[in-house]
Write a protein that holds these residues in place. Sequence first.
Motif, mmCIF file in Angstrom:
data_model
loop_
_atom_site.group_PDB
_atom_site.id
_atom_site.type_symbol
_atom_site.label_atom_id
_atom_site.label_comp_id
_atom_site.label_asym_id
_atom_site.label_seq_id
_atom_site.Cartn_x
_atom_site.Cartn_y
_atom_site.Cartn_z
ATOM 1 N N LEU B 7 0.835 -1.205 0.000
ATOM 2 C CA LEU B 7 0.000 0.000 0.000
ATOM 3 C C LEU B 7 0.869 1.254 0.000
ATOM 4 C CD1 LEU B 7 -2.738 1.406 0.262
ATOM 5 C CD2 LEU B 7 -2.782 0.770 2.677
ATOM 6 N N ASN B 8 1.902 1.236 0.808
ATOM 7 C CA ASN B 8 2.832 2.364 0.856
ATOM 8 C C ASN B 8 3.479 2.576 -0.517
ATOM 9 O OD1 ASN B 8 6.049 2.985 1.396
ATOM 10 N ND2 ASN B 8 4.676 4.286 2.618
ATOM 11 N N ALA B 9 3.890 1.485 -1.142
ATOM 12 C CA ALA B 9 4.519 1.581 -2.464
ATOM 13 C C ALA B 9 3.535 2.136 -3.489
ATOM 14 C CB ALA B 9 5.018 0.203 -2.906
ATOM 15 N N ALA B 10 2.269 1.755 -3.359
ATOM 16 C CA ALA B 10 1.256 2.256 -4.297
ATOM 17 C C ALA B 10 1.094 3.763 -4.148
ATOM 18 C CB ALA B 10 -0.079 1.554 -4.051
ATOM 19 N N LEU B 11 1.076 4.240 -2.896
ATOM 20 C CA LEU B 11 0.932 5.684 -2.675
ATOM 21 C C LEU B 11 2.148 6.428 -3.234
ATOM 22 C CD1 LEU B 11 -0.562 5.588 0.935
ATOM 23 C CD2 LEU B 11 -1.778 6.082 -1.202
ATOM 24 N N HIS B 12 3.338 5.857 -3.015
ATOM 25 C CA HIS B 12 4.535 6.455 -3.609
ATOM 26 C C HIS B 12 4.392 6.546 -5.125
ATOM 27 C CE1 HIS B 12 7.733 7.189 -0.637
ATOM 28 N NE2 HIS B 12 7.184 6.219 0.090
ATOM 29 N N ALA B 13 3.916 5.489 -5.723
ATOM 30 C CA ALA B 13 3.811 5.441 -7.186
ATOM 31 C C ALA B 13 2.782 6.443 -7.699
ATOM 32 C CB ALA B 13 3.449 4.030 -7.631
ATOM 33 N N VAL B 14 1.658 6.574 -6.992
ATOM 34 C CA VAL B 14 0.622 7.519 -7.425
ATOM 35 C C VAL B 14 1.172 8.947 -7.373
ATOM 36 C CG1 VAL B 14 -1.599 8.557 -6.781
ATOM 37 C CG2 VAL B 14 -1.355 6.062 -6.818
ATOM 38 N N LEU B 15 1.857 9.263 -6.279
ATOM 39 C CA LEU B 15 2.387 10.627 -6.134
ATOM 40 C C LEU B 15 3.520 10.892 -7.122
ATOM 41 C CD1 LEU B 15 2.054 10.638 -2.305
ATOM 42 C CD2 LEU B 15 1.198 12.496 -3.732
ATOM 43 N N ALA B 16 4.285 9.859 -7.435
ATOM 44 C CA ALA B 16 5.386 10.029 -8.387
ATOM 45 C C ALA B 16 4.864 10.227 -9.801
ATOM 46 C CB ALA B 16 6.307 8.808 -8.330
ATOM 47 N N ALA B 17 3.807 9.509 -10.123
ATOM 48 C CA ALA B 17 3.317 9.523 -11.508
ATOM 49 C C ALA B 17 2.498 10.768 -11.821
ATOM 50 C CB ALA B 17 2.472 8.280 -11.768
ATOM 51 N N ASP B 18 1.885 11.361 -10.811
ATOM 52 C CA ASP B 18 0.949 12.453 -11.045
ATOM 53 C C ASP B 18 1.373 13.680 -10.236
ATOM 54 O OD1 ASP B 18 -1.151 14.224 -11.159
ATOM 55 O OD2 ASP B 18 -2.710 12.744 -10.735
ATOM 56 N N PRO B 19 1.905 14.691 -10.897
ATOM 57 C CA PRO B 19 2.413 15.858 -10.148
ATOM 58 C C PRO B 19 1.320 16.666 -9.459
ATOM 59 C CG PRO B 19 2.546 16.226 -12.524
ATOM 60 C CD PRO B 19 2.132 14.793 -12.342
ATOM 61 N N GLY B 20 0.045 16.363 -9.763
ATOM 62 C CA GLY B 20 -1.047 17.064 -9.076
ATOM 63 C C GLY B 20 -1.627 16.262 -7.925
#
Lengths: 310, 326
Positions: B7-20
């Motif tokens: 779950l933590n990795a998913a949140l990292h990935a979402v924030l990394a992929a989308d600058p907004g």
Amino acid sequence: MPPAFAETVPAAGALSLLPDDELELLLLIRHFELELLDLYGRGELNGTTHTCLGQEYIPVAVSGLLRDGDFVLSNHRGHGHYLARYRDPHGLLAEIMGREGAICAGVGGSQHIGREGYLSTGIQGESLPVAAGIALHLKRTRPGAVACVYIGDGSWGEGAVYEALNLASLWRLPLLVVVENNGIAQSTPTSRQLAGTIAGRAAAFGLRHLGIGSLDVTGIRAALAPALALVRLGEPLVAEFAAHRLGPHSKGDDTRSAPEIEHARAHDWYQRYADEHPQQFARFDAAQRERVRAVVAEVSARPPSTWDGS
Amino acid sequence: MRVAENLNAALHAVLAADPGAHLLGEDIADPYGGAFKITRGLSERYPDRVLTTPISEAGITGVACGLALCGDAAIVEMMFGDFVALAFDPLVNLAAKSVSMYGARRPVRLVVRCPSGGGRGYGPTHSQSLMKHFLGVPGLSVYELSPFHDCLGVFEEMLALGEPCLFAEDKVTYTRPMFPDVAPFRLDYDGGVARVFLDERPDCVIIAPGGIAHRALEAMRSLLVEEEISSMLMIPSRLYPVAVEAAAVERTGAEFVFVAEESTAGGTWGAEVAHRLHARLWGRLRRPVTLIHALDSVIPTAPHLEREVLPQATTIHRQVLEALRD
């Protein structure tokens, strides 16, 4: 009664001469609201409405200071807010009447209007945190833009208001809170629903507060412009207007005493402006009344709005 | 990898992929990283978009709604899912309605994460599974964290919907492994529904969300070994709109169906699932779909009392056995 800020009682000649288009806008809103009450009276409108009779000068004054990139959030008493921003009586009336050309296909109605850079909702206090979120977005993506949210004195009973004020102050959000304090929340006098003052509540969050008693669009803008310039730099502001609600809360539900209603009437910009600038007033008042009647005739004849569902 | 790390990795990935993309919640900043440490490392990497907030669930959900209405993706962490009751108004009356009430469809990319469920002795106000209160809200979807569904995929799906989502995370799954060993069964997927089974034609089907799936699996093992009852477990990632297709249940030929969840009795997700199944399978089942859930009770703190109220593996085992032997 609304709060007694300086200039609450205008002296003769206190309303400065406005450019024609500003007066037209004031009169457009006035006649739009009067026509709505008339339509209700004739049973031609569905649901309910809340007119801003007596308060038209507030959105006219505020809108003149806003820019295209700013965001406006409105409430249940929002026709003036919308018309002052977009000057679109056809779209608004079509929305209220559920006719073709409605801003929101007739789904939102009087209290739920959404356009690019504009949003209203009918739940008290709900819009403050949303406005804070929009201000947070603007701060990152469009520095210098503000979120301007209109609320009334009654909204200050909602907890969400304080959560938002706290965040706005903590995060230095470009948030302008315009309070239309007309001294009465539906039927409840402010003195029976609000302890202390709105100024005191703003101060508790370290927020700037500007009390405005004037009815004069030019004077209001002169007072508000420098304060708004700081909002654009991230210093949120509560601008509280001593407003004067001439009409009922919605349609026929005014339980105020005769002196209270008389107090509101004595602070009606419409009559004062007519007295002080009779020639200009006469040139535009009847014209705007006719304009709105033409809008009513045209929009009433349109077919029902269509909605392609959720 | 444990579920919390996924779950933590998913949140990292979402924030990394989308600058907004933004993440808001109470105590989520480093070094604390949230009450359950799910947001660890995020505020250090994205200090402008991972915002630790005052204790203001209604306020921060409204803020997230404002961001989402401006086109940003917004994720809110409720410290405990119970607190989402404080955010009912912005979520139900504004975020969900904004999708359609302004006449044309508006994308509202908002996920409210709700650490839910009991089994950890947090007591009546920190152990609930409140998902049932968010079913049937136009414009609002409900998902549940599952060890059988990669979190990044689920987040991408929720954000692509353009509608607000409530994401329930059963707290006891955080420390469990992702994609656990299901032996002697096998695992496959039918759309978004994970299936655990031995036999394509089982005696019964158990439908259970991610949080209770391991208890259902334990019951399946004991039913197989002790009673020679063959079960198929269906684990949907999306709870509402109901993702389990009646046709998929029908294809198994099972005459007994169970829905297991941790909600307290009454107005449950299981009742919604059962209704949908009954509409298609009426007359082919040997008895109505059996609902397995917590008792009609507050969730006690003391472990022996809490265990009595919440459905355990033994509860599922017993209910299946009773139905099949009836």
